[in-house]
Enzyme design. Sequence first.
Site, PDB file in Angstrom:
ATOM      1  N   TYR A  94       0.859  -1.191   0.000  1.00 50.40           N
ATOM      2  CA  TYR A  94       0.000   0.000   0.000  1.00 50.40           C
ATOM      3  C   TYR A  94       0.895   1.241   0.000  1.00 50.40           C
ATOM      4  O   TYR A  94       1.573   1.550   0.960  1.00 50.40           O
ATOM      5  CB  TYR A  94      -0.948   0.025   1.204  1.00 50.40           C
ATOM      6  N   LEU A 104     -17.459  -3.376   2.044  1.00 46.89           N
ATOM      7  CA  LEU A 104     -18.428  -2.400   1.523  1.00 46.89           C
ATOM      8  C   LEU A 104     -18.394  -2.373  -0.008  1.00 46.89           C
ATOM      9  O   LEU A 104     -18.830  -1.402  -0.631  1.00 46.89           O
ATOM     10  CB  LEU A 104     -18.114  -1.004   2.083  1.00 46.89           C
ATOM     11  N   GLY A 105     -17.857  -3.436  -0.598  1.00 45.78           N
ATOM     12  CA  GLY A 105     -17.814  -3.485  -2.067  1.00 45.78           C
ATOM     13  C   GLY A 105     -17.057  -2.309  -2.651  1.00 45.78           C
ATOM     14  O   GLY A 105     -17.455  -1.753  -3.669  1.00 45.78           O
ATOM     15  N   ARG A 106     -15.953  -1.952  -1.980  1.00 45.16           N
ATOM     16  CA  ARG A 106     -15.099  -0.831  -2.394  1.00 45.16           C
ATOM     17  C   ARG A 106     -15.909   0.461  -2.485  1.00 45.16           C
ATOM     18  O   ARG A 106     -15.657   1.317  -3.316  1.00 45.16           O
ATOM     19  CB  ARG A 106     -14.374  -1.152  -3.706  1.00 45.16           C
ATOM     20  N   GLY A 107     -16.902   0.574  -1.626  1.00 51.52           N
ATOM     21  CA  GLY A 107     -17.687   1.806  -1.512  1.00 51.52           C
ATOM     22  C   GLY A 107     -19.076   1.693  -2.099  1.00 51.52           C
ATOM     23  O   GLY A 107     -20.000   2.406  -1.694  1.00 51.52           O
TER      24      GLY A 107
END
Length: 359
Positions: free
Chosen positions: A82, A236-239
């Site tokens: 990251y 969160l499903g990438r937002g």
Amino acid sequence: MIIFAALPRYGTNMPANGQFLMEGRQMQNRILGDNLSVSALGLGCMGMSHAYSPAADESGSIATLHRAVDLGVTFFDTAEVYGPYTNEVLVGKGLKPFRDKVTIATKFGFRIDASKPSGQMMVGTDSRPENVHAAAEASLKRLGVEVIDLFYQHRVDPNVPIEETVGAMAELVEAGKIRHLGLSEANAATLRKAHATHPITALQSEYSLWTRDVEQNGVLDTCRELGIGFVPFSPLGRGVLTGALKNLDGLSDTDFRRSLPRFQAENFDANLALITLLEEMAVEKGVEAGQLALAWVMAQGDFIVPIPGTTKIANLEKNVAAANVSLSAEEAQRLGDLLSPTKVAGGRYPEQMAAMANR
Ligand SMILES: NC(=O)c1ccc[n+]([C@@H]2O[C@H](COP(=O)([O-])OP(=O)(O)OC[C@H]3O[C@@H](n4cnc5c(N)ncnc54)[C@H](OP(=O)(O)O)[C@@H]3O)[C@@H](O)[C@H]2O)c1
């Protein structure tokens, strides 16, 4: 295993204000593996330095880390890739004042080409024992800690038998440099071999209402059977599952999500129709869509500890409050049906990245 009694839980008519919900209420803990006690919901720190746009500023990210600690979050997730590298430095710096209260998890195992954009810089895997040792030493320095609480192999390396990699990780435990071992996106057979070499505390893989692979490929069942904790990433499903991402206009050209099949225009629009149904159910229950998505993941077993990612205090507060949202079996079933795998358009990863998972 839940070690604190459940605090007041919300069903209908819950005010959708995270801060109000959490004040005065204690976060529950869950146990990963045999004995790693962490808050029932953690914080994913990747987006503070990597993958998503717009990038967060350091002071905002550190304020978010501190607010998480205030709210009882004790489980924080980072990785060498990251940034690359910068997220570990940020997380180490932000959590330094709370070092004795928190569990910091990091990951190793990609070959990294930092000159490439996010999403393309993971140019291969490297879990050779010498790299396991070198990566641990480098992560210890960047995090500024004496010991890594939970050290995950980020992706299984097809060129190195898992027993050799886990053997090297076990040497690091012997040497007092890491406390617990984890794998990410390993398949059930690999997980069994790894666990037979040295106890694995946690497996981290993608799991959410719209990504259900681990229900179908035996991974969740194997974790349950072997007593290994399961840490869903991108819960969160990438937002998208929060309902806040209604179009892709705000994402920069290098935002990682632009490379994902589900975020290609046609698929994205089809998936938004499912999100509308999720939002309708959230309104019915008096919570937010993202809170329903997190509550659903947490309801799948008490060995499960999701790590929703956010750069913002307001979103963090809402996510943490989801730990107090209770679902009936009927509600959980209904939610699962709303976004069942056959209804979701597009794969979770492009082909090359999908090939790195489930080895
Ligand atoms: N092992 C692996 O291979 C792997 C892969 C991916 C991720 N991870 C880990 O898992 C963590 C979580 O996954 P993720 O960050 O990919 O996805 P996620 O948690 O599903 O979603 C994060 C996104 O949702 C937005 N968001 C969060 N809470 C929100 C809310 N209440 N309302 C509206 N928007 C909200 C965030 O934006 P804001 O910042 O604007 O809130 C961010 O764009 C990462 O941080 C990382 O540590 C691991």
